[in-house]
Design an enzyme around this catalytic site. Structure first.
Site, PDB file in Angstrom:
ATOM      1  N   GLN A 232       0.826  -1.207   0.000  1.00 35.01           N
ATOM      2  CA  GLN A 232       0.000   0.000   0.000  1.00 35.01           C
ATOM      3  C   GLN A 232       0.861   1.258   0.000  1.00 35.01           C
ATOM      4  OE1 GLN A 232      -3.041  -2.109   3.083  1.00 35.01           O
ATOM      5  NE2 GLN A 232      -3.305   0.082   2.927  1.00 35.01           N
ATOM      6  N   ARG A 379      -8.708  -0.448   7.884  1.00 33.73           N
ATOM      7  CA  ARG A 379      -9.674   0.489   7.304  1.00 33.73           C
ATOM      8  C   ARG A 379      -9.966   1.629   8.276  1.00 33.73           C
ATOM      9  NH1 ARG A 379     -14.473  -1.314   3.133  1.00 33.73           N
ATOM     10  NH2 ARG A 379     -14.478   0.668   2.073  1.00 33.73           N
ATOM     11  N   CYS A 380      -8.893   2.185   8.818  1.00 37.98           N
ATOM     12  CA  CYS A 380      -9.091   3.319   9.725  1.00 37.98           C
ATOM     13  C   CYS A 380      -7.810   4.126   9.820  1.00 37.98           C
ATOM     14  CB  CYS A 380      -9.545   2.840  11.079  1.00 37.98           C
ATOM     15  SG  CYS A 380      -8.310   2.595  12.334  1.00 37.98           S
ATOM     16  N   GLU A 749     -12.885   4.948   4.790  1.00 34.71           N
ATOM     17  CA  GLU A 749     -12.945   4.174   6.023  1.00 34.71           C
ATOM     18  C   GLU A 749     -14.117   4.549   6.920  1.00 34.71           C
ATOM     19  OE1 GLU A 749      -8.137   3.800   6.060  1.00 34.71           O
ATOM     20  OE2 GLU A 749      -9.084   5.402   7.147  1.00 34.71           O
TER      21      GLU A 749
END
Ligand code: CDP
Length: 795
Positions: A232, A379-380, A749
């Site tokens: 990522q 996802r945060c 997110e």
């Protein structure tokens, strides 16, 4: 006249759709290749002479290694090498630094510290041979006592897990505080009411569809290292590879091709990447390593595992006046998640949420346990999810204790729209927001008042129905670089835009999509700013040789930072276009106007040069002294983060006999500022809500007392399918970010951050009149049934 107006409006709308600028729900460009099965993932990379690597993992959670015998494995034809920690130690590669400033074993030498830890790697001609040989590597272990909770870890006399670290005499990792203790103590001293909550956000896993892996290809002659990697953050990984492996950075090219999801799982550097690279260097052939599902679930970036307790101080008018939170994080055997260095518990201090709380104090402690390294921001934005969950659960309980509707408690305590920019007690400056408006839209969509009446009627009949409310605020889009970094690298991001002579463009970014649709939305920003149709803009990411340096995609930072860089670079080109247009018109630059891809001289709106004309002139007909070409690069350091928010409402019915929770309705109103592509935003919210639903009701990775991981496959670790997932009803408000060039905030997110509390609050709302004020996630029917039974409610 009316017909003309309608026709003109229709033509304008057709032109808007054809341009594909901001606000158009363009179909995703990338879907053509995904739908046709033409995506190109790391496992699709096949190179001549490529070898395969399989990792031998520890069956024990904690054990001393007395010896490793790889002779039987080496005897299998086709096995090229068995790499052990001892071999790596000869090259000073047995340990590596983590993104949180700790160290992590690449391959274990002294001890194994979690079940699934990497002990040896078999390199063979085929994956099948490598798997067979890995089963024959014999490791002599002396089992040690395993520690599986952070409470055990910090208890006096606990066996020290990281005994190899100089000066480490216990299992504590960090102690970190935010806010103002004295002001908070004073607030609590004058409180009319104090409401408390103790809760646990359990371990879960990002579990992307595509697991982690790499193909390392080091050319022994040229020294060039090409590493195809599920990353990522390819640029940051290149720099860290250079530092860890001592490879010259200009020789390293990291290519992160299509990614089948990331969700934070593909931010850390895993031992598999390092060993495959070292093996390719030593053997002189490409080496592929691809995790299987169990490898992924038991050894790579877990999320959460946060124990939280705290209280809110409330005055006689029902106003929140102070917040205290203590947390204890279980980080597993190595502190390996990515955090900006100043913030040991990530951005947890956003825990004051959407509320105007004048004093807050947060105390965070981290502990090592004999579990896989965890704490990735699944996802945060660095622990925002845990914070949002905590405050929204606490406010729910405050409403119960105040005897108020939870909507009333929130409306009474929201930061008011006119208070922005708002300085929070824990140190953030919220950019913009209108929380009451988002709440109102959600209530109207749900038909809240009617449902409350229905609930009262049902309750009178002894039936259980609940309405959950959560009004979250996130903080996304790190930097600014001065305050936020990853392993010292400042968190800016970049965009390079080149317009070719024929007016088609290529945009290269430092961020990296994992399925979020960047190829479409970033082209839309260029379309909006330059007037080049989005279909004429090719977006490239993920190849460090061919994109400008950036910190990558996680923490919903692509739009706030990479999106801003894109708008800024497009504006630079627009300005150069003005100079060229002035030359073509033989006019003064100050007299040139630009709108929707067209330049004209003030007062002559019908005589235009298009951006395509200007692009051609940039290579063919330039004014004296102006450089050829129409291209530029921007490194954007955001002045602040963005603060998306929303209100989620959930309606549940609970079966008293079985404890089964049925989700009847989910209404999600999100505000992420200006939406670039409304359809993609909705897709992001659907995905996030599904993950929030899974975490609230299904997903759990836990361990037995010996540290065996329960949840090592998708039969035990339950993720929601379309079958379980409820229907979602989406709404929106738009409060632009005042500091973002196009007013956008991140959104990727939001729904995973905001929804778990809404689901759990719905269950608690159904049960609170029975005296049940907390059930920890995942809320399975047996837990609900046990809670009901403890209150004597059985059928
Ligand atoms: O960093 P990441 O891509 O995960 O998250 P994001 O910046 O929130 O963007 C997720 C997707 O939604 C991207 O394709 C964005 O361009 C799109 N988006 C949008 O269309 N409008 C917004 N205001 C925010 C995101």
């Amino acid at each position: 006249m009316a017909v003309d107006t309608a026709e003109a409006a229709e033509a304008a709308e057709a032109a808007r759709q054809a341009m594909g600028g901001i606000g158009v729900s363009l179909a995703r460009k990338e879907d053509a290749r995904f739908i046709h099965g033409q995506g190109h993932y790391v496992d699709d990379v096949v190179l001549p002479g490529m070898l395969h690597m399989v990792i031998v993992r520890s069956p024990h959670a904690h054990a001393r290694i007395k010896g490793i015998d790889s002779s039987a494995a080496m005897a299998i034809p086709g096995v090229i090498a068995v790499v052990t920690g001892e071999l790596l130690a000869q090259h000073k590669l047995a340990w590596m630094p983590t993104l949180s400033g700790d160290t992590q074993a690449v391959l274990a030498t002294d001890k194994v510290r979690f079940q699934g830890q990497e002990v040896a790697c078999v390199i063979a001609e085929t994956k099948y041979i490598a798997e067979d040989a890995a089963a024959l590597v014999s490791v002599d272990y002396e089992p040690l006592q395993a520690i599986t909770t952070p409470q055990q870890a910090i208890a006096p006399g606990a066996v020290v897990i990281r005994d190899e670290k100089e000066g480490q005499t216990d299992n504590k990792i960090y102690h970190w505080e935010a806010g103002d203790k004295d002001a908070t103590d004073a607030a609590f001293a004058r409180a009319a009411k104090v409401v408390s909550l103790e809760t646990f956000y359990p371990r879960c896993h990002p579990s992307p569809l595509e697991t982690c892996g790499c193909v390392a290809d080091l050319d022994p002659v040229t020294g060039n290292a090409t590493i195809y990697m599920t990353s990522q953050a390819p640029h940051a990984h290149r720099t860290l590879f250079a530092i860890v492996a001592g490879l010259p950075e200009e020789k390293i090219r990291i290519i992160s091709p299509d990614l089948g999801g990331g969700f934070g799982n593909k931010v850390p550097i895993y031992p598999g990447y390092v060993v495959a690279t070292a093996a390719s260097l030593l053997i002189g052939r490409p080496v592929k390593w691809i995790e299987d599902r169990t490898d992924n679930l038991i050894s790579t970036g877990f999320a959460r595992d946060y124990y939280m307790d705290g209280s809110i101080a409330i005055d006689e008018n029902g106003k929140f006046i102070g917040l205290r939170v203590n947390l204890l994080s279980d980080n597993g055997a190595f502190f390996a998640d990515a955090q900006p260095s100043k913030f040991k518990a990530g951005l947890f201090h956003i825990v004051t949420g959407s509320y105007d709380i004048p004093a807050a104090h947060i105390v965070a402690n981290g502990a090592y346990t004999n579990k896989a390294p965890g704490g990735v921001a699944y996802r945060c934005s660095f622990r925002v999810t845990e914070a949002s969950y905590f405050i929204e659960r606490l406010v729910e309980n405050a409403a119960v204790e105040l005897g108020q509707d939870p909507v009333t408690t929130r409306l009474n305590n929201f930061i008011q729209p006119e208070a922005f920019p708002y300085q929070s007690a824990s140190g953030f400056e919220y950019d913009s927001g209108d929380y009451p408006r988002a709440m109102k839209v959600a209530l109207d969509m749900l038909g809240y008042d009617e449902l409350r009446k229905e609930q009262a009627e049902k309750r009178a009949k002894g039936e259980l129905m609940g309405i959950g409310v959560a009004s979250f605020t996130e903080v996304v889009g790190a930097g600014k670089g001065k305050d936020y970094d990853i392993a010292g690298l400042r968190m800016f991001d970049s965009a390079e835009l080149r317009v070719h002579p024929t007016g088609k463009a290529i945009l290269k970014l430092g961020v990296k999509s994992q399925g979020q649709g960047h190829e479409t939305t970033f082209a839309q920003i260029v379309a909006e700013e330059l007037g080049i149709p989005a279909s004429d803009v090719e977006v490239r990411e993920g190849d460090t040789d061919n994109t400008p340096f950036g910190l990558g995609t996680y923490a919903s930072r692509s739009t706030p930072v990479g999106g801003a860089a894109t708008a800024v670079v497009a504006r630079k080109l627009r300005d150069k276009g003005k100079i060229i247009a002035a030359h073509l018109f033989e006019a003064d630059v100050a007299d040139i106007e630009f709108a929707k891809g067209k330049y004209n001289v003030k007062g002559s709106p019908d005589n235009v040069k298009t951006i395509q004309d200007i692009a051609f002139a940039a290579y063919t007909n330039l004014p004296e002294g102006i450089e050829a070409g129409l291209e530029g690069v921007t490194y954007y350091d955001p002045p602040n983060m963005t603060f998306p928010f929303g209100t989620y409402l959930v309606v549940v019915d609970i079966d008293k006999g079985t404890g089964q929770v049925k989700v009847r309705r989910v209404v999600a109103v999100d505000d992420c500022g200006v939406r670039i592509n409304p359809m993609i935003v909705e897709g992001q919210i659907h995905g996030g809500l599904t993950e929030g639903f899974g975490i609230a009701f299904m997903e759990l990775i836990t361990f037995d007392d010996e540290g065996n991981c329960i949840g090592s496959n998708f039969m035990d670790y339950l993720i929601p399918t379309a079958w379980e997932t409820p229907r979602f009803e989406l709404g929106e408000t738009v409060t632009p970010s005042p500091h973002h060039p196009i007013g956008a905030k991140g959104v990727g997110e939001s729904a995973t951050v905001g929804s778990p509390a809404a689901f759990v609050n719905a269950v608690i709302d159904a049960l609170s009149h029975l005296g049940i004020t907390n059930i920890d996630m995942p809320i399975t029917s047996d837990k609900v049934w046990a809670a009901l039974r403890s209150k004597g409610v059985t059928e």
